[in-house]
Scaffold this active site. Sequence first.
Site, short mmCIF file in Angstrom:
data_model
loop_
_atom_site.label_atom_id
_atom_site.label_comp_id
_atom_site.label_asym_id
_atom_site.label_seq_id
_atom_site.Cartn_x
_atom_site.Cartn_y
_atom_site.Cartn_z
N ASP A 218 0.87 -1.17 0.00
CA ASP A 218 0.00 0.00 0.00
C ASP A 218 0.91 1.23 0.00
OD1 ASP A 218 -2.11 -1.82 0.50
OD2 ASP A 218 -1.80 -1.64 2.67
N ASP A 257 -1.43 -2.69 -4.28
CA ASP A 257 -2.52 -3.04 -3.38
C ASP A 257 -3.29 -1.76 -3.03
OD1 ASP A 257 -4.02 -4.98 -2.09
OD2 ASP A 257 -3.01 -4.67 -0.21
N ASP A 261 -4.47 1.96 3.28
CA ASP A 261 -5.22 0.91 3.97
C ASP A 261 -5.09 1.13 5.47
OD1 ASP A 261 -5.97 -0.15 1.58
OD2 ASP A 261 -4.95 -2.08 1.83
N ARG A 313 -13.46 0.37 -3.37
CA ARG A 313 -12.97 0.65 -2.02
C ARG A 313 -12.68 2.14 -1.81
NH1 ARG A 313 -8.72 -4.36 -0.81
NH2 ARG A 313 -10.17 -6.03 -1.31
#
Length: 440
Positions: A218, A257, A261, A313
């Site tokens: 991330d 990714d 996050d 997301r």
Amino acid sequence: MSIMPLSRRGRRALQVALGIALLAGIGVPASADARDLSRETLAADDGWAAADGGTTGGAAADDEHVFTVRSRAELVRALDGGSATPKIIRIAGTIDANTDDEGRHLDCADYATDGYSLKKYLAAYDPRTWGSAKPSGPQEEARQASAARQAERVEIAVGANTTIVGLGDDAVLEGASLQVKDVGNVIIRNVELRDAYDCFPVWQPNTGGLGDWKTAYDNLWLRGATHVWIDHVTASDGDHPDADEPTYFGRNFLRHDGLVDITNGSDLVTVSWSRFADHDKAMLVGNSDSATGDRGKLRITLHHNEFESVVQRAPRVRFGQVHVYNNRYVVPEGAHDYRYSWGVGAESAIYAENNAFTTPGHVEAADLVKSWNGSALHQTGTLFNGFPVDLLTINNAYNSGSERDLTADVGWTPALHGRIDSAATADHDVARGAGAGRIR
Ligand code: CA
């Protein structure tokens, strides 16, 4: 010096002039142009990160712990292994995380070791011959060894009581995965976090269906992190969009990714005026339905952020009380990979107010919300291509049948927030003001 608004070009000219003056060793007073963000702290009511004592980052740093860094080596030295000493780190220009200690760029071939080759990896674990077992054996071992060499360069730990700010309007951290793990009180502002590119994705087979490529990094990963303020950050895949990657084993060969996050019991986070762009999975809040330790945590405020060309997301939430207000969502024409924006996951409690969505014709309002075993969503004031919509009612009317209807009662009402504008006003302001290099 009088304070006059300068055009972008005018500011650039002034910065160049000041830079030349500094290089020449001429004493110049602090620039009237760029605001010094170094010791700024989160306002008292600005979202969840303002709770329980607020977020001050490295504001208490003594003069010996104020650093200006221009390379990975300088950044790592300033971060001091993630120490808790109050520190302010100012990023100047572009820092490439994929470099050796002498600053030489490292590419994927430089990290590859033990005979790893993508061609051999693909040959070894083709589901048609390998089946659905987890990859194992020489190529997977070589992949892991190669990946560890990249991780040692690009995973960069940020300690407690730290402020990282970009200087001017062109600070970039490229290829890095900043990690705030099990520490508190961190501020990251005015910096572009670009292209956390994984050289060595791993194949994850799936019994009975297609597997998927799993990537490691991330751009920013908060795990067990508390009191974090992310502001005027831009996060994207830069010049390496996953959409341009090939398909292997029937699946997109992902290189990235999450952008930001937030997992593993992280809590009290405010993400404001930031820009998330050109990416698949932007923001995961809570990484497992079974991570019940996240109950009562993952309290996050997202306001005045832009999510543009994000596939999914934005965010996807489990467990957390997440206040989502005054954000701007843009799905561009031709974005046929768009999946959803708000993921309503297990025990999530998203409280969404006055957000604006702009989408092409093939995206419907029913697409914006996806329930992943969620049960409630509060939303008011949503604009969809300029028109007011009630996404809760629409979601329940169009849900896939496998989803439960969502209720409007998420069990909490946000108390800490700044002024909440209409979605139309926010849409306009965020388009002009979100992202790195745009603090006024
Ligand atoms: Ca992640």
